[in-house]
Design an enzyme around this catalytic site. Sequence first.
Site, PDB file in Angstrom:
ATOM      1  N   HIS A 129      -4.008  26.832  15.113  1.00  0.00           N
ATOM      2  CA  HIS A 129      -4.044  25.495  14.759  1.00  0.00           C
ATOM      3  C   HIS A 129      -4.157  25.201  14.065  1.00  0.00           C
ATOM      4  CE1 HIS A 129      -3.980  26.244  19.833  1.00  0.00           C
ATOM      5  NE2 HIS A 129      -2.774  24.769  19.224  1.00  0.00           N
ATOM      6  N   GLU A 168       2.323  28.980  15.928  1.00  0.00           N
ATOM      7  CA  GLU A 168       2.157  27.370  16.251  1.00  0.00           C
ATOM      8  C   GLU A 168       2.564  26.731  15.241  1.00  0.00           C
ATOM      9  OE1 GLU A 168       0.134  25.130  18.121  1.00  0.00           O
ATOM     10  OE2 GLU A 168       0.413  26.121  19.605  1.00  0.00           O
ATOM     11  N   GLU A 222       2.638  11.211  17.470  1.00  0.00           N
ATOM     12  CA  GLU A 222       2.209  10.248  17.179  1.00  0.00           C
ATOM     13  C   GLU A 222       2.091   8.965  18.073  1.00  0.00           C
ATOM     14  OE1 GLU A 222       4.514  12.049  16.202  1.00  0.00           O
ATOM     15  OE2 GLU A 222       6.474  10.398  16.292  1.00  0.00           O
ATOM     16  N   ASP A 245      10.356  11.404  12.111  1.00  0.00           N
ATOM     17  CA  ASP A 245       9.414  10.991  10.741  1.00  0.00           C
ATOM     18  C   ASP A 245       8.862  12.753  11.147  1.00  0.00           C
ATOM     19  OD1 ASP A 245       7.493   9.456  14.038  1.00  0.00           O
ATOM     20  OD2 ASP A 245       7.080  11.797  13.573  1.00  0.00           O
ATOM     21  N   HIS A 249       7.923  27.540  22.465  1.00  0.00           N
ATOM     22  CA  HIS A 249       6.644  28.504  22.242  1.00  0.00           C
ATOM     23  C   HIS A 249       7.401  29.211  23.465  1.00  0.00           C
ATOM     24  CE1 HIS A 249       2.819  27.716  20.109  1.00  0.00           C
ATOM     25  NE2 HIS A 249       2.720  26.154  20.902  1.00  0.00           N
ATOM     26  N   ASP A 258     -10.867  29.564  17.274  1.00  0.00           N
ATOM     27  CA  ASP A 258      -9.460  29.392  17.451  1.00  0.00           C
ATOM     28  C   ASP A 258      -7.655  30.006  17.180  1.00  0.00           C
ATOM     29  OD1 ASP A 258      -6.602  26.810  16.007  1.00  0.00           O
ATOM     30  OD2 ASP A 258      -7.260  27.300  17.981  1.00  0.00           O
ATOM     31  N   HIS A 283       7.437  20.702  21.213  1.00  0.00           N
ATOM     32  CA  HIS A 283       6.714  21.954  20.423  1.00  0.00           C
ATOM     33  C   HIS A 283       6.607  23.152  21.616  1.00  0.00           C
ATOM     34  CE1 HIS A 283       2.973  23.091  18.203  1.00  0.00           C
ATOM     35  NE2 HIS A 283       2.477  23.436  19.631  1.00  0.00           N
ATOM     36  N   GLU A 284       5.808  22.404  22.788  1.00  0.00           N
ATOM     37  CA  GLU A 284       5.859  23.181  23.647  1.00  0.00           C
ATOM     38  C   GLU A 284       6.804  24.462  24.123  1.00  0.00           C
ATOM     39  OE1 GLU A 284       2.527  24.578  24.635  1.00  0.00           O
ATOM     40  OE2 GLU A 284       1.999  22.525  23.801  1.00  0.00           O
ATOM     41  N   TYR A 342      -0.916  35.788  19.100  1.00  0.00           N
ATOM     42  CA  TYR A 342      -0.997  34.523  19.677  1.00  0.00           C
ATOM     43  C   TYR A 342      -2.685  34.029  18.506  1.00  0.00           C
ATOM     44  CZ  TYR A 342      -1.166  29.572  20.235  1.00  0.00           C
ATOM     45  OH  TYR A 342      -1.722  28.079  19.875  1.00  0.00           O
TER      46      TYR A 342
END
Lengths: 146, 1021
Positions: B539, B470, B489, B484, B450, B534, B446-447, B461
Amino acid sequence: MRPSHSNHALLSLAVALLLGCQRPPTASSARSLRFGSGGGFAGLQTTYELYPDGRLTRRTSTPAAADAPATPLPPPPAAQVRACFRQLDALPTDSLQLDQPGNLTYFLDGQTRRGCPVHLAWGAPGAPAPHAARALYRNLQALLPR
Amino acid sequence: MKTTLALAGLLAVSGAFGAAQAQTARFKPTARSLAPAARPRINATIDGARAAELQRSTGPHLDAARLSTLARPVTASSGLGAVQLWRDAASGLPVFISATPKTTDAASRPAPADPAAASLAFLGELRAELQVQQPAQEFRVGDISRDALGQTHVRLTQHWRGLPVYGAEVVVHLDGHNQPTRFSGRHFRTPSGLTNLTPALAAPAAAAQAETALRRQTHVAALSADVQRLLEYSAPQSELVVYHPEPYAAPVLAWHVTTRPNVLERWETFVDAQTGAVLRQYESSCAANGPRTASGTDLNGTARTLNTYEWNNRFYLIDGAQPMFNLGRSTMPDEPVGALLTLDANNTRPSAPTITHVSGANNTSWTNRSAVSAHFNAATAYNYYRSVFNRNSLDGAGGTMISMVRLAEDDGSGMDNAFWNGRFIAYGEGNTGFTPLAGGLDVAGHEMTHGVVEKTANLVYQGQSGALNESMADVFGAMMDRADWLIGEDVVRTSAFPSGALRSLQDPHNGGTSLSNRGYQPRTMSELYTGTQDNGGVHVNSGIPNWAFYKTATAIGRDHAEQIWYRALTTYLTRSSQFLDLRLAAIQAATDLYGGSSADVTAVRAAFDAVGILGGTTQPPTHTLPTNPGQDYILSYDTNTADPGTLYRSNTAGANFLRLSTTAAISKPSLNDAGTVAVFVDAQHRLRALQLSPTVSESIIQNQPVWHNVAISKDGTKLAAVTMAQDTSIYVVNLASGQAVRYMLYNPTSAGTRGTGVMFADALEWDYSGEYLLYDSYNVISNAQGQDIDFWDIGFLRAWNAAGNTWGDGQIQKLVQNLPAGLSIGNPVLAKNSPHIMAFDLLDANAGTNGFSVMGLNVETGAAGTIFQGLSTPGTPSYSKLDDKMLFTAFNTAGDTVVAVTNLQADKITPSGTATVLISEGKWGVWYSQGQRVVTAAKESAATAVPGLSAYPNPAREELTLQADAAAEATLYDLLGRPVRTARLQPGRRSTLELNGLSAGTYVLRATAGAATSTRMIVKQ
């Protein structure tokens, strides 16, 4: 006949030029300074709120959810609190507004003694907050309990 | 006094106008540069270098030799007397032999023999001790040298059936009479067991095996031609040899490959010529540093193989094994280039960080589990992008990827988050919501994504573009962690996230029912979050495109879906892309990759349909405003200095002039859409308003002598003004509320930052929504050579938020991001009936004195047209009532200023026919109509509006009926902000405002009920 312009709304513009900004007075005379950071992977935001009387709270909220309750923190030294508010009041007029959020966004929200709204949000790569605002933010961070 | 222009005075307007001065800046300020990107600082104490001890051996190990005396009898034919042997303890083979001739009498000694022959004979005498069957065949004479003592030294290498035995070399030393007296060196027993000397692997294949193994150890790069010449090396060199993999073990047939993978290193590799196995590989250049591999246990308890780096006898979590690593440009270990670098923040806070390398004295004890996880996951992410998309690192250019673990919160507590700051990824150790976040592969994915987004579409953003940012991060994080469809998780605490995941692409609701539930996200446009928290729900609303991806991927497979999304991101999306843009981009990407009739395109469409992102969902309507029903006129400024009149109204044929003012003006008048009010700046820099209907009257509305230009919004509720100083701001007044703000101008950069360079604004034009202010500004920036360049350009400032009925956020977008050198644009004006069509002046500084053109632009399609060119002055254009004509200022051949007119084609951006002079001795023609039409639907926030407010009839003649569901105060203001009527409203009861005595025109009704405020535009007939 030339109309009187004593009540012209545009006079407020002239006043604004003198004062730097103008906004209607808030219902409560108490003001506060909110700072913190948020976003990132989890989207969480931590907001600290400092009052002139030294009260300091922390609130952690999830994205767009209702505010979580504020947790009181140990009050910082009064002299440092006063210094921070003086620093807020002394922010240059070109350092009062910024909206450059990044994946992690830092923010400063408040109002100067003269009523100028302060809203700075930064974090976008290559878009740092004005120096005076960053200095204030660092001093506010120094108030946090370790 | 202006008169109707005689027909004979008409002159065909052409490009041959008199010379005039081009637009120039009022003055020239100092240029400023943009701020540099941040870099993490390393403040570790690195061990000082100490001499490395090289312990390399190319042959049998040197163990303690044994000294023994040859006990065998000396044969008569032998020329040797007593022989002393020193043997290697492991092999038993002699490493040194001292032999004396049988007699020391020089006269009786045999005649001096050829040293080479004598040496071979000597070895023959000793073949039993040497355990070499046929020394004369197995040893080849190499170098022969004679020293100053008169001794001769013969070097011999060992061979077996024509192949060199690697590492075997001996020297026979002869006295002054060419008598062999000593033997030294290392050799091997005759490799008689090696009978198959035909390699199964050819030399090129062996070299390939060697390179493959080499890539796991060091950086392999193509050498430039110059380096190849310097090193006298162009390709791996291979030689078939007899090789002993272990000291004195059975020999094998092997390829000895010498490779120079980069300018600094030389490597020797031994590849089994039958099996292709790499038997041994080592660096033969004089250096002890380089990539290594190690093992470490990650946060999940899994043993991971890590690429580490040895530098000056210390080991670092630096992965220099990837193809992008550039040792030559690196300053190790602090500034590796093209590496995966993992650092430790040591649980310190961002305001006072202590950042160190993750390093150790050995390569076997990696106990920082967060660092192990982060380092391993970074490599996984790098390899994902490289193998799936052929993308070289996050920036696509082999840039170093930096991970930082154990960063704490500002107050020193564990950080329940991870983030990308444009330079590195930081992981917290978690707190109440998460365990150490480096433990999640999808967190790393994820990061890191970015970073990819930043270097490609660079989605802003905020709002929908931020939600797309995001979403892309979640999508590719989930693609790296393919087990998954969950995000986080592996790192969430179920006490905080009962669903067991932070987010879910499979079901963005994630077990919840509203935003009050942690982890809940909308999954369709009907659930779109429209608040401001946000950053506009980046998000939150990411759940919608996430679900679109999930639906696509489950229909056509992850492999196709990720290719489509990656192509959409890197090829089609841009900074301000909205959800609709992703739909369009994904459909096109699927078409590009798999064909327009493919199941992929069908699946993408269906997915976006399912989540409610439909074609045209967020596109601004390409609508045409209703034509102003009123009579149209032309307002112009008389340039005849002998005429005291300044502002005149004429009919659209340039006749029937009516003098409106004798006030000298320095700015082109700006009118409201109803054509009833014009505002301008007089020669004393004061703001003036000119009531145009039903009667003409003029007033000073702001008498501070500071102004340069002013514009009134189409609905007449706001003013925008600029001062005559070098002031990088625009002042905006809300006439309805009486409030004013100052907007600071900046130049948005392609990186999304607020760049400097704006000196001041000049021309102003409100759009029809009342939210955006078009302006031109003078800029001075530095080019790549450090020279100041100046230009004018056009920007859009969001000065009002209609939905929130509040001030706009001040965001700026430029009409043209990077104007070509020598070009300037300014004086923007919108078409009367097509809000997406505009005209402006363009100056080409390279075109001489006639470098001005009037340009037309369709902002939605990007189509542009030259309406008129060859002007020597800015045209300050103005569209006609029907947008079928364009007014512009010009010079005639006599050098007089005129207002010219040209017909326009139906596209409203290209001319039709020839331009003609409409008004002589005039400039700043403004085509306007005096009538009412709805040009903007101001939206009130339900939370702040006076409940149930209604005002009717509208237009009204004698009285206005008001009604509200709450007690309220209602005030009617004229367009100059003066209150003219007031009324108190009782809930549920009707009240009236008496309008008799008021001039016909437009008024602003403002009602307040506590904190709630509503405004209405009221027309008095």
